[in-house]
Scaffold this motif. Structure first.
Motif, short mmCIF file in Angstrom:
data_model
loop_
_atom_site.label_atom_id
_atom_site.label_comp_id
_atom_site.label_asym_id
_atom_site.label_seq_id
_atom_site.Cartn_x
_atom_site.Cartn_y
_atom_site.Cartn_z
N THR B 231 47.83 46.34 45.87
CA THR B 231 47.07 45.52 44.93
C THR B 231 48.06 44.74 44.07
O THR B 231 49.06 45.28 43.61
CB THR B 231 46.18 46.42 44.06
OG1 THR B 231 45.40 47.23 44.94
CG2 THR B 231 45.26 45.59 43.19
N HIS B 232 47.76 43.44 43.92
CA HIS B 232 48.74 42.56 43.29
C HIS B 232 48.06 41.66 42.26
O HIS B 232 46.85 41.49 42.27
CB HIS B 232 49.43 41.71 44.36
CG HIS B 232 48.49 41.19 45.40
ND1 HIS B 232 48.23 41.87 46.58
CD2 HIS B 232 47.70 40.10 45.43
CE1 HIS B 232 47.34 41.21 47.28
NE2 HIS B 232 47.00 40.13 46.62
N ASP B 233 48.88 41.06 41.44
CA ASP B 233 48.35 40.14 40.43
C ASP B 233 48.35 38.71 40.99
O ASP B 233 48.59 38.50 42.18
CB ASP B 233 49.14 40.25 39.13
CG ASP B 233 50.61 39.90 39.31
OD1 ASP B 233 50.95 39.25 40.32
OD2 ASP B 233 51.42 40.25 38.43
N ARG B 234 48.13 37.75 40.13
CA ARG B 234 48.00 36.36 40.57
C ARG B 234 49.29 35.81 41.15
O ARG B 234 49.29 34.86 41.92
CB ARG B 234 47.55 35.49 39.39
CG ARG B 234 46.12 35.72 39.00
CD ARG B 234 45.83 35.23 37.59
NE ARG B 234 44.49 35.60 37.16
CZ ARG B 234 43.45 34.75 37.18
NH1 ARG B 234 43.59 33.51 37.58
NH2 ARG B 234 42.27 35.16 36.78
N THR B 235 50.43 36.43 40.81
CA THR B 235 51.70 35.96 41.35
C THR B 235 51.95 36.52 42.74
O THR B 235 52.83 36.05 43.45
CB THR B 235 52.88 36.39 40.45
OG1 THR B 235 52.99 37.83 40.50
CG2 THR B 235 52.67 35.95 39.00
#
Lengths: 271, 372
Positions: B231-235
Motif C-alpha cells: 500500500t502506497h501514497d500518492r508518490t
C-alpha cells in the motif's frame, strides 16, 4: 567520481534493514557498478521481489519495481523484452529466487535474456524473522528448523550455470571489490547474469546459530570462502565446511531480445 | 467493410487485440484458450509486437504487467486453472494500477474440471479472485463479432482507468465459428495510453482524484518513480498512514464505480411489453435468444436482458427493465450473476443453472418459463 548520493533517494532513508545487515554493502556495490559503467539513470530499471533485499529498489533513484514474492524475474522479463533499450537489474534474495521464484530463475537463465540478477544470499528468510530457505545450510537452526535444518541445499550458482545463464559468479559481502567487479561483468554480459552475493544476517541467522555479530560473520565469510583455484587443490574433507567463490561461468550465447528482433526482421522480410 | 470471414471467438479476440494496438502478449498453453496464443505467435512479429510463451501462468501475468510498465498495450489469456494462478499478479496490477487485458476462456471447474466443456463458473472469481478490496471490470461477449468489439473495448477501458480488464469468454463463444465482418480501422474507437503533461519533477504516479487516475508514464522516459504492491501514497512509495491507506484502497473501487455509467454495456430484446425477463450473458445468451423467440411464438411476453459488462453490473438498466417483473437468470453455474440480480432488484428471482459441461438449451429455459 561522485560519491553516488545522486543515485539514492535520500528522502526515503533511514532504510528498514537491521544494524549490521549486509544488504547495504551489496546495494552500494550495485550503485558503484552502475556509476563506473555510466549507465543512464533514466534508462535503468531495478526490479525486485519480496523480502529484505527486495526493499533495496525503494531507496534507489531509478525506475524501480517492487513486485510479488518470487516473481521479479518474470516482471523483468516482460519489461526488458517489451523495451530492449532498458537496462534491467533484478535484486532478489535466497528465498525469493531459489524457493518461490525458482522456476522463473531457471527459465530466465535458459532464455538468456539480458538481465543482471544479484541474489542477496543471507541463508534465511529475514523479513518474516528467520525461517529456513533452500540455501540455509543443512544442520543450521531457523525458527522453522528448531532442531536443525534437515533439508539439502541448492548450489544456486551451479544451478544457474546448468540452466543456461551466460555469466555466473559468487562472492561475499567481505570481498566487496570482487563483488563490484563481478556485478560489473554481469552487467556487461549481453545475456542473463547471476551474481550470488553471500551476505550476513546477524539478527536472524547469526544470532540463532551463535555466529556472533556482523564483524564475526564477515570474518566467517573470509575464513570459509575458498576461491575456485584454491579449492581445486583441497580435498573433499578440507572443503566440507567451505564454500567456493569466483567466476563459475562466462560464455556469451545469443541473447533473447536480439533473437526476437531477428525473428521480427525475418518475418517482415517474408511479407 | 472487408470481406466476410469465418472465424472462432478466440480468433476474433486476437483480431480485436491487434485492432486495439496490442504490443505485447505473454501466455501459457491451456485449453480452451490456446488458439489465442497460437494466432498471436504468428501475428505479433508481423506488426513488430512481442510474443512470449512463459514458463507458467503466474509469470505470464507478471510479464504482461512488466511490458505494460514499459509502455506497451499488453494482454494474456488463459482458462480456469490458469486464471486461478493469475490472481496473485492480477491483484498486483490492480494495486499498482497497471493497464492490461486478461482473457479467461471459461471452462468447467473447480480444479482441472472439464477442459473442453463450457461453463460460466468464474464470474465471482473475476470479481473477487484476488485478495483484498478492489473493483473489477469484466466483459462477456456472446458472439464471435462481439469478441472482437469487446476486446477493443477492454484495451480502451484498461488504459482509461489504469486497471486490468478481464474478458470472460466461455468455451462456447471461444470455439464457435461464425461469419463476421471485421470492421475497418477508423470505424471503432481506439484509446491510446493517456500521457502526463507534468514534468518528471512534478509527476506523482498516484496523485489522482477519487474518480480518476494519473496517466502512467512508461519506464525509461525520464520519469523515475517507484511501483510496489505494498500500500502506497500518492508518490508511489509504501505508506502505512491510515488516511493514505484509506484513500488508496477506496479509490481502487471508486475510480471504477463512480464511472459505472461510462463503462457498462448491455442489450435488451423485446423488453418493452415483456412481463418475463430472462437475464443471460455470454454463450448462454444465445440459447436465451432462441427461448425468447420460441416463447413469443406461443404468445408469451418474454424479453431478454443481456449484460455485456458483468462487472460493474449494469445496475440502473436492470432496474429500469426488470424491476417487479418475473425474472429468470440463466447461466452455466449454480447462480453467480443471479446473486447480483437479486441484490440489485431486491426481489425473488428464478434460476436456470447447468454445470454438467453441456450448454443450457432454449427448451430448458422455456420449461422454466412455462413451469414444466
Amino acid at each position: 567520481m561522485s560519491n553516488g548520493r545522486e543515485l539514492l533517494r535520500l528522502n526515503k532513508m533511514p532504510h528498514i534493514w537491521c544494524p549490521g545487515c549486509g544488504n547495504g554493502i551489496i546495494t552500494s556495490q550495485v550503485l558503484r557498478a552502475i556509476q563506473e559503467l555510466e549507465w543512464d539513470q533514466d534508462k535503468t530499471v531495478i526490479v525486485s521481489g519480496i523480502g529484505c533485499s527486495s526493499r533495496a529498489p525503494g531507496y534507489l533513484d531509478f525506475s524501480t519495481l517492487h513486485t510479488t514474492h518470487g516473481r521479479a524475474l518474470a516482471f523483468a522479463t516482460g519489461l526488458k523484452y517489451a523495451n530492449p533499450e532498458l537496462k534491467v537489474i533484478v535484486l532478489t534474495g535466497d528465498g525469493d529466487s531459489a524457493a518461490i521464484g525458482g522456476n522463473h530463475l531457471i527459465h530466465a537463465c535458459r532464455r538468456n535474456i539480458d538481465i543482471t540478477t544479484i541474489v542477496f544470499n543471507n541463508s534465511i528468510y529475514g523479513m518474516t524473522s528467520g525461517q529456513y530457505s533452500p540455501l540455509t545450510p543443512t544442520g543450521s537452526l531457523a525458527t522453522t528448523a528448531p532442531y536443525g535444518n534437515i533439508d539439502r541445499t541448492f548450489d544456486l550458482s551451479q544451478l544457474a550455470v546448468a540452466a543456461g545463464a551466460t555469466y555466473v559468479a559468487r562472492t561475499t559481502t567481505y570481498h566487496t571489490n570482487q563483488l563490484r567487479d563481478f556485478i560489473k561483468k554481469g552487467m556487461q554480459n549481453k545475456g542473463f547474469s547471476v551474481i550470488e552475493a553471500v551476505t550476513h544476517c546477524p539478527t536472524y541467522f547469526g544470532r540463532r546459530n551463535r555466529m556472533g555479530g556482523a564483524v564475526e560473520m564477515l570474518n566467517w565469510q573470509k575464513d570459509h570462502a575458498v576461491p575456485i583455484r584454491a579449492a581445486e587443490r583441497l580435498s573433499e574433507e578440507e572443503l566440507a565446511d567451505k564454500f567456493i567463490i569466483g567466476e563459475f561461468h562466462n560464455k556469451p550465447e545469443p541473447e533473447y531480445c536480439e533473437r526476437y528482433a531477428q525473428l521480427i526482421a525475418n518475418t517482415k522480410g517474408q511479407e | 467493410m472487408k470481406k466476410p470471414v469465418l472465424m472462432q471467438g478466440n480468433e476474433a479476440c486476437v483480431h480485436g487485440a491487434l485492432a486495439a494496438g496490442i504490443g505485447f502478449y505473454a501466455g501459457y498453453p491451456i485449453t480452451p484458450s490456446t488458439e489465442i496464443a497460437e494466432l498471436l505467435a504468428e501475428e505479433m512479429p508481423k506488426v513488430g509486437g512481442y510474443f512470449i510463451q512463459m514458463e507458467d501462468e503466474i509469470s505470464s501475468m507478471a510479464a504482461t504487467i512488466g511490458a505494460s510498465l514499459a509502455g506497451k498495450k499488453a494482454m494474456t489469456a488463459t482458462s480456469g486453472p490458469g486464471f486461478s494462478l493469475k490472481q496473485e499478479n492480477l491483484g498486483f496490477a490492480v494495486m499498482a494500477e497497471v493497464p492490461c487485458v486478461v482473457v479467461n476462456v471459461q471452462r468447467s471447474g473447480p480444479s482441472t474440471g472439464l477442459p473442453t466443456s463450457p461453463a460460466q463458473g468464474d464470474v465471482m472469481q473475476a470479481r473477487w479472485g484476488s485478495h483484498g478490496d478492489h473493483a473489477t471490470i469484466a466483459l462477456s461477449p456472446y458472439s464471435v463479432r462481439e469478441s472482437f468489439d469487446v476486446t477493443v473495448k477492454a484495451f480502451n477501458l484498461a488504459e482509461k482507468y489504469r486497471t486490468p480488464v478481464i474478458i470472460l469468454l466461455d468455451e462456447i463463444v471461444g470455439h464457435m465459428r461464425e461469419r463476421i465482418d471485421i470492421p475497418e480501422p477508423g470505424t471503432y474507437e481506439v484509446l491510446e495510453r493517456p500521457k502526463t503533461d507534468l514534468s518528471p519533477q512534478e509527476y506523482q504516479p498516484f496523485d489522482a482524484p477519487v474518480d480518476g487516475i494519473v496517466p502512467l508514464a512508461p519506464f525509461g522516459t525520464g520519469y523515475r518513480f517507484h511501483i510496489t504492491g505494498l500500500t502506497h501514497d500518492r508518490t508511489g512509495f509504501p505508506s502505512t498512514k491510515p488516511a493514505e491507506v484509506d484513500y488508496k484502497i477506496r479509490r481502487l473501487t471508486s475510480k471504477i464505480e463512480m464511472n459505472t455509467e461510462d463503462i457498462v454495456e448491455w442489450e435488451t430484446y423485446n423488453c418493452d411489453d415483456a412481463d418475463t425477463i430472462i437475464v443471460a450473458y455470454g454463450g448462454t445468451a444465445r440459447s436465451a435468444q432462441a427461448t425468447m423467440e420460441l416463447a413469443r411464438e406461443k404468445g408469451l411476453k418474454v424479453g431478454l436482458f443481456r449484460p455485456v459488462t458483468i462487472w460493474p453490473f449494469p445496475e440502473k438498466a436492470l432496474i429500469d427493465i426488470a424491476k417487479d417483473k418475473r425474472v429468470i437468470v440463466a447461466e452455466m453455474n449454480l447462480g453467480q450473476v443471479a446473486l447480483e440480480v437479486e441484490r440489485i432488484l431486491k426481489q425473488d428471482i428464478e434460476k436456470v443453472n447447468k454445470i454438467d459441461g453441456e450448454p443450457i438449451t432454449p427448451q430448458e429455459i422455456l420449461d422454466q418459463i412455462e413451469g414444466v
